[in-house]
Design an enzyme around this catalytic site. Sequence first.
Site, PDB file in Angstrom:
ATOM      1  N   ASN A  48      47.111  46.604  39.685  1.00  0.00           N
ATOM      2  CA  ASN A  48      48.579  46.580  39.755  1.00  0.00           C
ATOM      3  C   ASN A  48      49.079  46.375  41.185  1.00  0.00           C
ATOM      4  O   ASN A  48      50.250  46.644  41.475  1.00  0.00           O
ATOM      5  CB  ASN A  48      49.158  47.880  39.197  1.00  0.00           C
ATOM      6  CG  ASN A  48      48.880  48.032  37.717  1.00  0.00           C
ATOM      7  OD1 ASN A  48      48.926  47.064  36.965  1.00  0.00           O
ATOM      8  ND2 ASN A  48      48.575  49.251  37.296  1.00  0.00           N
ATOM      9  N   HIS A 134      55.660  54.428  28.614  1.00  0.00           N
ATOM     10  CA  HIS A 134      54.357  54.845  29.128  1.00  0.00           C
ATOM     11  C   HIS A 134      53.987  56.247  28.661  1.00  0.00           C
ATOM     12  O   HIS A 134      54.845  57.088  28.391  1.00  0.00           O
ATOM     13  CB  HIS A 134      54.381  54.803  30.658  1.00  0.00           C
ATOM     14  CG  HIS A 134      53.045  54.972  31.285  1.00  0.00           C
ATOM     15  ND1 HIS A 134      52.591  56.197  31.723  1.00  0.00           N
ATOM     16  CD2 HIS A 134      52.062  54.086  31.555  1.00  0.00           C
ATOM     17  CE1 HIS A 134      51.382  56.060  32.235  1.00  0.00           C
ATOM     18  NE2 HIS A 134      51.042  54.792  32.155  1.00  0.00           N
ATOM     19  N   GLU A 176      61.331  52.168  30.406  1.00  0.00           N
ATOM     20  CA  GLU A 176      60.734  51.554  31.590  1.00  0.00           C
ATOM     21  C   GLU A 176      61.555  50.335  31.972  1.00  0.00           C
ATOM     22  O   GLU A 176      62.115  49.659  31.105  1.00  0.00           O
ATOM     23  CB  GLU A 176      59.288  51.121  31.310  1.00  0.00           C
ATOM     24  CG  GLU A 176      58.340  52.269  31.082  1.00  0.00           C
ATOM     25  CD  GLU A 176      56.905  51.789  30.920  1.00  0.00           C
ATOM     26  OE1 GLU A 176      56.306  51.362  31.931  1.00  0.00           O
ATOM     27  OE2 GLU A 176      56.388  51.854  29.796  1.00  0.00           O
ATOM     28  N   SER A 180      54.695  48.472  30.920  1.00  0.00           N
ATOM     29  CA  SER A 180      53.409  48.369  31.599  1.00  0.00           C
ATOM     30  C   SER A 180      52.375  47.539  30.861  1.00  0.00           C
ATOM     31  O   SER A 180      51.478  46.966  31.490  1.00  0.00           O
ATOM     32  CB  SER A 180      52.842  49.773  31.843  1.00  0.00           C
ATOM     33  OG  SER A 180      52.646  50.451  30.614  1.00  0.00           O
ATOM     34  N   ASP A 205      61.985  54.420  34.398  1.00  0.00           N
ATOM     35  CA  ASP A 205      60.716  54.391  35.110  1.00  0.00           C
ATOM     36  C   ASP A 205      60.510  52.979  35.640  1.00  0.00           C
ATOM     37  O   ASP A 205      60.335  52.027  34.882  1.00  0.00           O
ATOM     38  CB  ASP A 205      59.585  54.784  34.162  1.00  0.00           C
ATOM     39  CG  ASP A 205      58.256  54.963  34.887  1.00  0.00           C
ATOM     40  OD1 ASP A 205      58.005  54.208  35.841  1.00  0.00           O
ATOM     41  OD2 ASP A 205      57.477  55.846  34.488  1.00  0.00           O
ATOM     42  N   HIS A 208      56.550  49.515  37.441  1.00  0.00           N
ATOM     43  CA  HIS A 208      56.121  48.117  37.480  1.00  0.00           C
ATOM     44  C   HIS A 208      57.253  47.169  37.855  1.00  0.00           C
ATOM     45  O   HIS A 208      57.080  45.952  37.789  1.00  0.00           O
ATOM     46  CB  HIS A 208      55.531  47.729  36.128  1.00  0.00           C
ATOM     47  CG  HIS A 208      54.342  48.539  35.740  1.00  0.00           C
ATOM     48  ND1 HIS A 208      53.059  48.208  36.103  1.00  0.00           N
ATOM     49  CD2 HIS A 208      54.249  49.712  35.051  1.00  0.00           C
ATOM     50  CE1 HIS A 208      52.214  49.125  35.640  1.00  0.00           C
ATOM     51  NE2 HIS A 208      52.908  50.044  35.002  1.00  0.00           N
ATOM     52  N   LYS A 240      51.281  50.828  43.179  1.00  0.00           N
ATOM     53  CA  LYS A 240      51.284  49.494  42.570  1.00  0.00           C
ATOM     54  C   LYS A 240      51.744  48.479  43.615  1.00  0.00           C
ATOM     55  O   LYS A 240      50.973  48.111  44.490  1.00  0.00           O
ATOM     56  CB  LYS A 240      52.126  49.516  41.308  1.00  0.00           C
ATOM     57  CG  LYS A 240      51.523  50.457  40.245  1.00  0.00           C
ATOM     58  CD  LYS A 240      52.317  50.524  38.998  1.00  0.00           C
ATOM     59  CE  LYS A 240      51.593  51.332  37.923  1.00  0.00           C
ATOM     60  NZ  LYS A 240      51.358  52.752  38.283  1.00  0.00           N
TER      61      LYS A 240
END
Length: 383
Positions: A48, A134, A176, A180, A205, A208, A240
């Site tokens: 990542n 996640h 998110e 992910s 979140d 990513h 990441k």
Amino acid sequence: MEDGWAQALAERSALGLLRQTEVLQPAPGMRPLYHDAAGRLLLSFASNDYLGLARHPALREAAQQSFAVGEFGSGAAPLLGGERRQHAELAAALASWLGVEAVLLFGSGYLANLGVFGALTSAQDHLFLDRLAHASLIDGARLSGARLQRFRHNDLEHLETLLRKPRSGRAWIVSEGVFSMDGDLAPLPELLALAQRYDAALILDEAHAFGVLGREGRGSVEHWQCDGDALILRIGTLGKAFGSYGAFVASSAFPICWLQQAARSYLFHTALPASLAAATLAALPLLQQAQDRREHLQRLRQRLQAGLHGRPFLPSQTPIQGLILGSNAAALAAAAALRAAGIYCPAVRPPTVPQGQARLRISLSAAHSIEDIEQLLHALERV
């Protein structure tokens, strides 16, 4: 007892779900090349490290300088003497970058999500969580004791149906920014509109999304050009796109102050080593100024998707590219074939993804080249 564990492991292996740790040693240079335990050189599509900063010399130098005049570990929880100048400077820099009042550092994204839900919600509250969120968000929600309801992935009508129902306590929408495993985006403007309409708070979140979305890598808020002040909480990880390790929560001052008082995964965790905070502080301006890397990522993605035409890949706009293979056996066989061709891209299986959706999760990095994509595509043609 031993027999029971052996049987359980045998059953998991028969289902193609047994997992084992892979020891990989970075090869010299900036490309994502690793030596496995047998010494074989592998080109990785599993990291990542989206911007390719994990091997950047500026991060290494900052960590070494901090370590040279400090200690290896912080030795204590943040509130018991584990906080260092580097932590305070990093938190202030992250807050300034995101345009929020405050940031609180955590040991990992998992710890951050456990702490946020446990501290901010009560048993009377309702958590509306995207179905593909996640595992750390799911676990944080479950452990919080709040009433958890899952809405179908990015299904705004289903979410609104749940929000309409009478409730006591506060409502929280949880998603998110970039998912992910599928790599797709949450429809942030519409989520914000629903939050405002039904007097709900939003937890996003951005593990990513930070570094990947937006001209300066500020994530979903910058990508969608939304009002960031309307977001109650944004959660980010540093392992990441930052190329470092740790996590943070960004918000207005009062929620952050409350987390500092009540988030158990903050109160009782040992503070990050100061050298890691120093490395992340060095990574932040690189991340902000990495528009060329973000544009390169898009070129890599476009070439990969063009080469995968006719195969069942997910329509992601991000470095996360999922090639759906269905069964666990098919995903494991494909990963083994790629490895034989010098490419590391392990199979992703349930419970990380839903049943019947085992896949190769191809993770692109700005450290990859177009030639690396061609090598991957050539190997996939033979799978």
